[in-house]
Design a protein around this motif. Structure first.
Motif, PDB file in Angstrom:
ATOM      1  N   ALA A 257       0.828  -1.201   0.000  1.00  0.00           N
ATOM      2  CA  ALA A 257       0.000   0.000   0.000  1.00  0.00           C
ATOM      3  C   ALA A 257       0.864   1.254   0.000  1.00  0.00           C
ATOM      4  CB  ALA A 257      -0.935  -0.006   1.201  1.00  0.00           C
ATOM      5  N   GLU A 258       1.916   1.235   0.803  1.00  0.00           N
ATOM      6  CA  GLU A 258       2.815   2.384   0.859  1.00  0.00           C
ATOM      7  C   GLU A 258       3.506   2.604  -0.477  1.00  0.00           C
ATOM      8  OE1 GLU A 258       4.777   5.640   1.717  1.00  0.00           O
ATOM      9  OE2 GLU A 258       3.218   4.757   2.984  1.00  0.00           O
ATOM     10  N   ARG A 259       3.814   1.520  -1.194  1.00  0.00           N
ATOM     11  CA  ARG A 259       4.434   1.653  -2.519  1.00  0.00           C
ATOM     12  C   ARG A 259       3.527   2.429  -3.474  1.00  0.00           C
ATOM     13  NH1 ARG A 259       3.287  -0.618  -7.011  1.00  0.00           N
ATOM     14  NH2 ARG A 259       1.937  -2.169  -6.015  1.00  0.00           N
ATOM     15  N   ILE A 260       2.240   2.172  -3.420  1.00  0.00           N
ATOM     16  CA  ILE A 260       1.319   2.882  -4.297  1.00  0.00           C
ATOM     17  C   ILE A 260       1.339   4.377  -4.019  1.00  0.00           C
ATOM     18  CG2 ILE A 260      -1.172   3.220  -4.699  1.00  0.00           C
ATOM     19  CD1 ILE A 260      -1.465   0.178  -4.587  1.00  0.00           C
ATOM     20  N   ARG A 261       1.422   4.739  -2.762  1.00  0.00           N
ATOM     21  CA  ARG A 261       1.508   6.160  -2.427  1.00  0.00           C
ATOM     22  C   ARG A 261       2.859   6.735  -2.820  1.00  0.00           C
ATOM     23  NH1 ARG A 261      -0.090   7.794   3.495  1.00  0.00           N
ATOM     24  NH2 ARG A 261       1.485   6.216   3.981  1.00  0.00           N
ATOM     25  N   ARG A 262       3.930   6.021  -2.498  1.00  0.00           N
ATOM     26  CA  ARG A 262       5.280   6.545  -2.715  1.00  0.00           C
ATOM     27  C   ARG A 262       5.643   6.586  -4.197  1.00  0.00           C
ATOM     28  NH1 ARG A 262       7.809   2.648  -0.499  1.00  0.00           N
ATOM     29  NH2 ARG A 262       8.283   1.615  -2.487  1.00  0.00           N
ATOM     30  N   ASP A 263       5.465   5.490  -4.897  1.00  0.00           N
ATOM     31  CA  ASP A 263       5.954   5.387  -6.271  1.00  0.00           C
ATOM     32  C   ASP A 263       5.010   6.002  -7.301  1.00  0.00           C
ATOM     33  OD1 ASP A 263       8.021   4.039  -5.118  1.00  0.00           O
ATOM     34  OD2 ASP A 263       7.465   2.055  -5.883  1.00  0.00           O
ATOM     35  N   LEU A 264       3.713   5.987  -7.013  1.00  0.00           N
ATOM     36  CA  LEU A 264       2.754   6.503  -7.981  1.00  0.00           C
ATOM     37  C   LEU A 264       2.179   7.856  -7.590  1.00  0.00           C
ATOM     38  CD1 LEU A 264       0.746   3.253  -8.826  1.00  0.00           C
ATOM     39  CD2 LEU A 264       2.689   4.252 -10.043  1.00  0.00           C
ATOM     40  N   GLY A 265       2.385   8.274  -6.354  1.00  0.00           N
ATOM     41  CA  GLY A 265       1.809   9.536  -5.916  1.00  0.00           C
ATOM     42  C   GLY A 265       0.307   9.477  -5.739  1.00  0.00           C
ATOM     43  N   ALA A 266      -0.230   8.277  -5.521  1.00  0.00           N
ATOM     44  CA  ALA A 266      -1.671   8.108  -5.364  1.00  0.00           C
ATOM     45  C   ALA A 266      -2.109   8.530  -3.973  1.00  0.00           C
ATOM     46  CB  ALA A 266      -2.062   6.662  -5.626  1.00  0.00           C
ATOM     47  N   HIS A 267      -3.289   9.096  -3.896  1.00  0.00           N
ATOM     48  CA  HIS A 267      -3.860   9.444  -2.602  1.00  0.00           C
ATOM     49  C   HIS A 267      -4.352   8.205  -1.873  1.00  0.00           C
ATOM     50  CE1 HIS A 267      -5.692  12.136   0.340  1.00  0.00           C
ATOM     51  NE2 HIS A 267      -6.743  11.340   0.327  1.00  0.00           N
ATOM     52  N   GLY A 268      -4.749   7.195  -2.630  1.00  0.00           N
ATOM     53  CA  GLY A 268      -5.224   5.974  -2.014  1.00  0.00           C
ATOM     54  C   GLY A 268      -5.255   4.828  -2.989  1.00  0.00           C
ATOM     55  N   ALA A 269      -5.337   3.611  -2.438  1.00  0.00           N
ATOM     56  CA  ALA A 269      -5.493   2.402  -3.255  1.00  0.00           C
ATOM     57  C   ALA A 269      -6.993   2.127  -3.329  1.00  0.00           C
ATOM     58  CB  ALA A 269      -4.737   1.237  -2.621  1.00  0.00           C
ATOM     59  N   ALA A 270      -7.664   2.902  -4.141  1.00  0.00           N
ATOM     60  CA  ALA A 270      -9.121   2.900  -4.173  1.00  0.00           C
ATOM     61  C   ALA A 270      -9.578   3.288  -5.567  1.00  0.00           C
ATOM     62  CB  ALA A 270      -9.667   3.865  -3.125  1.00  0.00           C
ATOM     63  N   GLY A 271     -10.854   3.662  -5.671  1.00  0.00           N
ATOM     64  CA  GLY A 271     -11.402   3.999  -6.979  1.00  0.00           C
ATOM     65  C   GLY A 271     -11.956   2.768  -7.659  1.00  0.00           C
ATOM     66  N   ASP A 272     -11.493   2.513  -8.869  1.00  0.00           N
ATOM     67  CA  ASP A 272     -12.032   1.388  -9.630  1.00  0.00           C
ATOM     68  C   ASP A 272     -11.247   0.103  -9.404  1.00  0.00           C
ATOM     69  OD1 ASP A 272     -14.338   2.387 -10.663  1.00  0.00           O
ATOM     70  OD2 ASP A 272     -13.435   3.138 -12.499  1.00  0.00           O
ATOM     71  N   LEU A 273     -11.099  -0.267  -8.143  1.00  0.00           N
ATOM     72  CA  LEU A 273     -10.694  -1.614  -7.776  1.00  0.00           C
ATOM     73  C   LEU A 273     -11.990  -2.414  -7.701  1.00  0.00           C
ATOM     74  CD1 LEU A 273      -8.875  -3.864  -6.813  1.00  0.00           C
ATOM     75  CD2 LEU A 273      -8.810  -2.786  -4.551  1.00  0.00           C
ATOM     76  N   CYS A 274     -12.250  -3.198  -8.718  1.00  0.00           N
ATOM     77  CA  CYS A 274     -13.613  -3.689  -8.957  1.00  0.00           C
ATOM     78  C   CYS A 274     -13.954  -4.927  -8.138  1.00  0.00           C
ATOM     79  CB  CYS A 274     -13.812  -3.986 -10.437  1.00  0.00           C
ATOM     80  SG  CYS A 274     -13.839  -2.492 -11.453  1.00  0.00           S
ATOM     81  N   ALA A 275     -14.978  -4.779  -7.302  1.00  0.00           N
ATOM     82  CA  ALA A 275     -15.575  -5.941  -6.655  1.00  0.00           C
ATOM     83  C   ALA A 275     -16.558  -6.625  -7.584  1.00  0.00           C
ATOM     84  CB  ALA A 275     -16.279  -5.523  -5.363  1.00  0.00           C
TER      85      ALA A 275
END
Length: 539
Positions: A257-275
């Motif tokens: 999760a931290e990699r997504i914030r650090r490497d991509l600059g994402a605010h969160g691991a969310a959005g269209d993560l499709c259930a």
């Protein structure tokens, strides 16, 4: 004095602020609101400002936040092949031919918006028809719900192993993993110039509509890292609108999760993560079969996978979330949140305000679960306006009883579930006032909310959905993100049709908003300002 320290006085209008329901003036210093108040008191600031904006009766509101956008796809529809208003399959094919002829240098042709349920032919385009219309070139056409796509042979040939993926068909539109594969291939083929052109067009259109912030819902199965990183870099160069990036990739550890914030600059691991998928493409995950198909759609994540993702995000201190439309998918999200709360603690889970995109089919138990675990519902009222009601696509897919239960905004607010409004553009257009009206005049009356509640969800609600409580409202100290509008009489509107409109009662202390009855003209944006900088000025 530097640009960021400029002081601007706006006067002679109507300021929509909880600080003073009769405010007619506002002072902005740098990137923040410094003062709001009356016209008479504004005289004391007149000699010490760098600019005076004479509003001439215009309305000033917080800028809108669109909480769910696909920026590049929206721009591609704005600048190119948009089939949302094509009235027939024949017209869609004609538009494809014209677009292909007009864009000879594009390495891939990308379009959006076809909807076979609106066409007299009642069928999607065939692979052979697309090959002919595109002149044999790679072509990707997302369905209006963006959960399936019609593609040309040249594009399928570029994706190794496509025929073995779930959702593949040799001649018809692709869904599920096959769709994700061709979409990724198409967007990875976009040249940098074509991508930036689309992104600039999308952000410019948002600014024209008084949108100060957009939440980009990206991910490895949506547009890929290059598109996401390019958009965030472009947004950093522009004065606005702001772009808050969400990356829809499942994680199982805080490190991931931290990699997504650090490497991509994402605010969160969310959005269209499709259930699950969508109702239009028959891929939303339902408890009972579709009314027009003998299956229950597709569930992409189970409760355990959802719990692992939420727990990992909570441990990393970043926001997580999912796309969930069907009742089975939303129940899986709530069950996953319950498991995650057991692992990381209820209050730690609630503090991150994990979000659920769309959240359309909600049982009363699911609504209660959203409230219990402080899940934000990121919703799109235009879906109901476009597909709801007794004769719409939802009724065709679900039947009347289930359709009438969709998108229960009033129940969510009564339960204390935070709402953030968006468009899911290009699924529906960027249109914030239209979204507010659609929520207030929901096709199912019991789900309607007041115009004020919908407006709050489309302004302050978007900021709260990303964890900011100090923005989206015009009070001293708040970010100077605002829009100026043409405005007639300001009224208070509620969903009860017996008392649908009344002029603001001076004793109520409730600021009004433009009238938004069905068919009434929507306010026109005159100026959009982000962090004190003008990003749009009407000509």
């Amino acid at each position: 004095m530097t640009e960021t320290a400029r002081t601007v006085l706006l006067r002679g209008g109507e300021i929509h602020t909880p600080a003073d329901p009769f405010a007619t003036a506002m002072v902005v210093t740098g990137d923040s609101v410094a003062w709001v108040g009356s016209e008479g008191a504004a005289d004391s600031f007149a000699d010490g400002v760098d600019e005076v904006v004479h509003l001439e009766g215009a309305l000033v509101t917080p800028a809108f936040t669109d909480a769910h956008v696909h920026t590049t796809a929206t721009g591609l529809a704005l600048t190119g092949l948009d089939l949302t208003d094509a009235d027939s399959l024949a017209e869609a094919l004609a538009r494809i031919r014209s677009h292909a002829a007009a864009r000879p240098a594009d390495t891939v042709l990308i379009g959006h918006g076809w909807d076979e349920t609106r066409w007299p032919e009642q069928r999607p385009p065939s692979r052979a028809e697309l090959d002919e219309a595109a002149g044999g070139r790679p072509l990707y056409l997302s369905r209006i719900d963006v959960h399936s796509a019609a593609v040309s042979t040249a594009l399928t040939a570029a994706v190794a192993g496509l025929a073995g993926l779930p959702g593949h068909h040799p001649a018809l539109p692709l869904a599920r993993e096959a769709h994700h594969a061709v979409r990724t291939a198409a967007y990875n083929t976009l040249g940098p110039a074509q991508r930036e052109e689309a992104q600039r067009a999308s952000l410019a259109r948002a600014a024209e509509l008084g949108i100060g912030s957009v939440h980009e819902c990206a991910g490895p199965d949506i547009t890929g890292e290059a598109d996401f990183l390019g958009l965030l870099a472009l947004a950093a160069e522009l004065p606005g609108p702001r772009v808050v990036g969400y990356w829809g990739e499942a994680v199982t550890s805080a490190k991931d999760a931290e990699r997504i914030r650090r490497d991509l600059g994402a605010h969160g691991a969310a959005g269209d993560l499709c259930a699950d998928g969508s109702l239009g493409s028959h891929t939303a995950h339902l408890r009972e079969p579709y009314a027009d198909a003998a299956h229950r759609g597709n569930g992409y994540l189970d409760a355990e996978e959802i719990a692992a993702h939420l727990a990992a995000c909570t441990e990393a201190g970043i926001q997580g979330g999912f796309h969930a439309i069907g009742d089975a998918a939303n129940e899986a999200v709530v069950a996953g949140a319950a498991l995650a709360a057991q692992r990381v603690g209820l209050e730690r889970l609630r503090a991150l305000r994990h979000r659920v995109e769309h959240a359309e089919m909600l049982t009363p138990a699911a609504v209660e679960g959203f409230a219990r675990y402080a899940l934000t519902a990121s919703v799109q009222p235009a879906f109901d306006a476009l597909w709801g009601g007794g004769e719409g696509m939802y009724a065709e897919r679900l039947g009347g009883a289930r359709t009438a239960a969709l998108n229960p905004y009033a129940a969510l607010l009564r339960a204390g579930v935070p709402l953030a409004l968006g468009s899911d553009a290009p699924v529906t257009p960027l249109d914030p006032w239209g979204g507010v009206r659609a929520a207030a005049f929901h096709r199912t009356p019991e789900h309607r909310v007041s115009v004020r509640a919908a407006f709050t969800a489309h302004t302050r609600g978007g900021w709260r959905a990303m964890g900011r409580d100090d923005a989206g409202v015009l009070v001293p100290g708040a970010p100077a993100d605002y829009a100026v509008w043409t405005a007639g009489e300001l009224v208070v509107q509620v969903p009860d049709e017996r008392v649908a409109n009344w002029s603001t009662d001076p004793r109520s202390g409730t600021p009004g908003l433009p009238e938004l009855t069905p068919g009434s003209p929507l306010p026109r944006c005159l100026r959009t300002v982000v962090a004190g900088r003008t990003v749009y000025l009407a000509g």
